[in-house]
Design a protein around this motif. Structure first.
Motif, PDB file in Angstrom:
ATOM      1  N   VAL A  76       6.768   9.707   0.933  1.00  0.00           N
ATOM      2  CA  VAL A  76       6.220   8.362   0.849  1.00  0.00           C
ATOM      3  C   VAL A  76       4.834   8.360   1.493  1.00  0.00           C
ATOM      4  N   SER A  77       3.892   7.650   0.850  1.00  0.00           N
ATOM      5  CA  SER A  77       2.517   7.565   1.345  1.00  0.00           C
ATOM      6  C   SER A  77       2.168   6.111   1.654  1.00  0.00           C
ATOM      7  N   TYR A  78       1.353   5.933   2.668  1.00  0.00           N
ATOM      8  CA  TYR A  78       0.845   4.604   3.039  1.00  0.00           C
ATOM      9  C   TYR A  78      -0.667   4.668   3.057  1.00  0.00           C
ATOM     10  N   LYS A  79      -1.313   3.816   2.273  1.00  0.00           N
ATOM     11  CA  LYS A  79      -2.773   3.840   2.155  1.00  0.00           C
ATOM     12  C   LYS A  79      -3.393   2.646   2.876  1.00  0.00           C
ATOM     13  N   TRP A  80      -4.414   2.920   3.677  1.00  0.00           N
ATOM     14  CA  TRP A  80      -5.185   1.876   4.366  1.00  0.00           C
ATOM     15  C   TRP A  80      -6.664   2.234   4.232  1.00  0.00           C
ATOM     16  N   LYS A  81      -7.374   1.384   3.463  1.00  0.00           N
ATOM     17  CA  LYS A  81      -8.779   1.654   3.166  1.00  0.00           C
ATOM     18  C   LYS A  81      -8.889   3.034   2.532  1.00  0.00           C
ATOM     19  N   PRO A 104       0.816  -1.219   0.000  1.00  0.00           N
ATOM     20  CA  PRO A 104       0.000   0.000   0.000  1.00  0.00           C
ATOM     21  C   PRO A 104       0.846   1.263   0.000  1.00  0.00           C
ATOM     22  N   ILE A 105       2.089   1.138  -0.445  1.00  0.00           N
ATOM     23  CA  ILE A 105       3.049   2.246  -0.351  1.00  0.00           C
ATOM     24  C   ILE A 105       3.268   2.893  -1.718  1.00  0.00           C
ATOM     25  N   THR A 106       3.304   4.216  -1.727  1.00  0.00           N
ATOM     26  CA  THR A 106       3.629   4.990  -2.925  1.00  0.00           C
ATOM     27  C   THR A 106       4.759   5.961  -2.601  1.00  0.00           C
ATOM     28  N   VAL A 107       5.763   5.988  -3.451  1.00  0.00           N
ATOM     29  CA  VAL A 107       6.861   6.946  -3.328  1.00  0.00           C
ATOM     30  C   VAL A 107       6.662   8.025  -4.386  1.00  0.00           C
ATOM     31  N   HIS A 108       6.823   9.281  -4.016  1.00  0.00           N
ATOM     32  CA  HIS A 108       6.539  10.361  -4.960  1.00  0.00           C
ATOM     33  C   HIS A 108       7.563  11.483  -4.850  1.00  0.00           C
TER      34      HIS A 108
END
Length: 265
Positions: free
Chosen positions: A209-214, A182-186
């Motif tokens: 860096v982003s972490y997405k949960w639901k 669920p990780i995105t690096v930008h």
């Protein structure tokens, strides 16, 4: 006869059940209009690398109405903050914008463009508008985006007597959705040149860096500019007390860590 009838009845039952299943499995038609939005808490509000919230935490929210044709209208807002910054937006900010987005044939490129208005209820002299356009393309898990925002001659530049009566902002972004996570690096880099120069024509950057949960996204980013202390002391800006303040001039532009938590719907 009874056997034949039973087989026919069974076949009819299976066929009916199959039709019902296919009907249930059929994808729902695309709605004409879609409403999306978000609400966020950020450790500070940075716009093109410059603090708009006196380096303090604030809340933000947005809502977008999109048509399946690609046209959309939206609004975004950031809460009010107080302080002695060299950036005075008068408290809260409300942005209103609308445009059109669509894939360009089979190129894999997506165009997005429109008109963007920046409104400041506490200081309407700061209000202005921009025309914007961008192109986005995905390469597997990597997404690249390049765009520009152009602010033509308008009352903002006349009132503040800026040397240049327009502004151009160009930027480039890269995003990597890490496979099976669920990780995105930008990353983002932008250039401001014209009437919105801060001390000087400058570059801004973001890497995070982003972490997405639901429907929640937690993001940690480094945000800053190429404006140094020497630049701030050579051409200090006026703070909220009316004093030339090189320390506050640099504070609004220096590199910082920005933490945000966003809920999307």
């Amino acid at each position: 006869m009874k056997i034949k009838f039973a087989c026919a009845a069974a076949a009819l039952t299976v066929a009916f059940a199959s039709n019902v299943a296919f009907a249930d499995d059929a994808p729902a038609p695309t709605p004409d209009f879609t409403v999306t939005g978000s609400a966020a808490i950020v450790s500070q509000y940075r716009f093109r690398g410059i603090s708009q919230s006196d380096n303090k935490a604030t809340g933000q929210a947005s809502i977008t109405l999109s048509h399946k044709s690609g046209f959309y209208v939206a609004t975004w807002a950031s809460g009010a903050t107080a302080g002695n910054s060299t950036v005075n937006i008068g408290g809260s900010e409300i942005d209103v914008y609308g445009g059109y987005t669509h894939a360009i044939g089979k190129t894999g490129l997506t165009f997005d463009g429109g008109l963007y208005g920046y409104l400041y209820p506490g200081n309407d002299l700061n209000e202005y508008y921009e025309l914007y356009g961008s192109l986005t393309k995905a390469y597997g898990p990597v997404t690249a985006k390049a765009g520009l925002n152009w602010a033509p001659k308008q009352s903002y530049f006349t009132y503040f007597n800026t040397p240049t009566k327009y502004n151009m902002y160009e930027y480039f972004e890269l995003g990597l959705a890490v496979p099976k996570t669920p990780i995105t690096v930008h990353a983002h880099i932008g250039h401001t040149g014209g009437g919105f120069n801060y001390v000087k024509e400058y570059l801004d950057y973001t890497a995070g860096v982003s972490y997405k949960w639901k429907n929640l996204t937690l993001d940690l980013s480094a945000v800053g500019t190429n404006i140094g202390k020497s630049d701030a002391y050579k051409a200090p800006l006026t703070d909220q007390l009316g004093n030339l303040n090189p320390q506050q001039t640099f504070r609004a532009a220096k590199s910082v860590a920005v933490l945000s938590l966003t809920a999307s719907f």
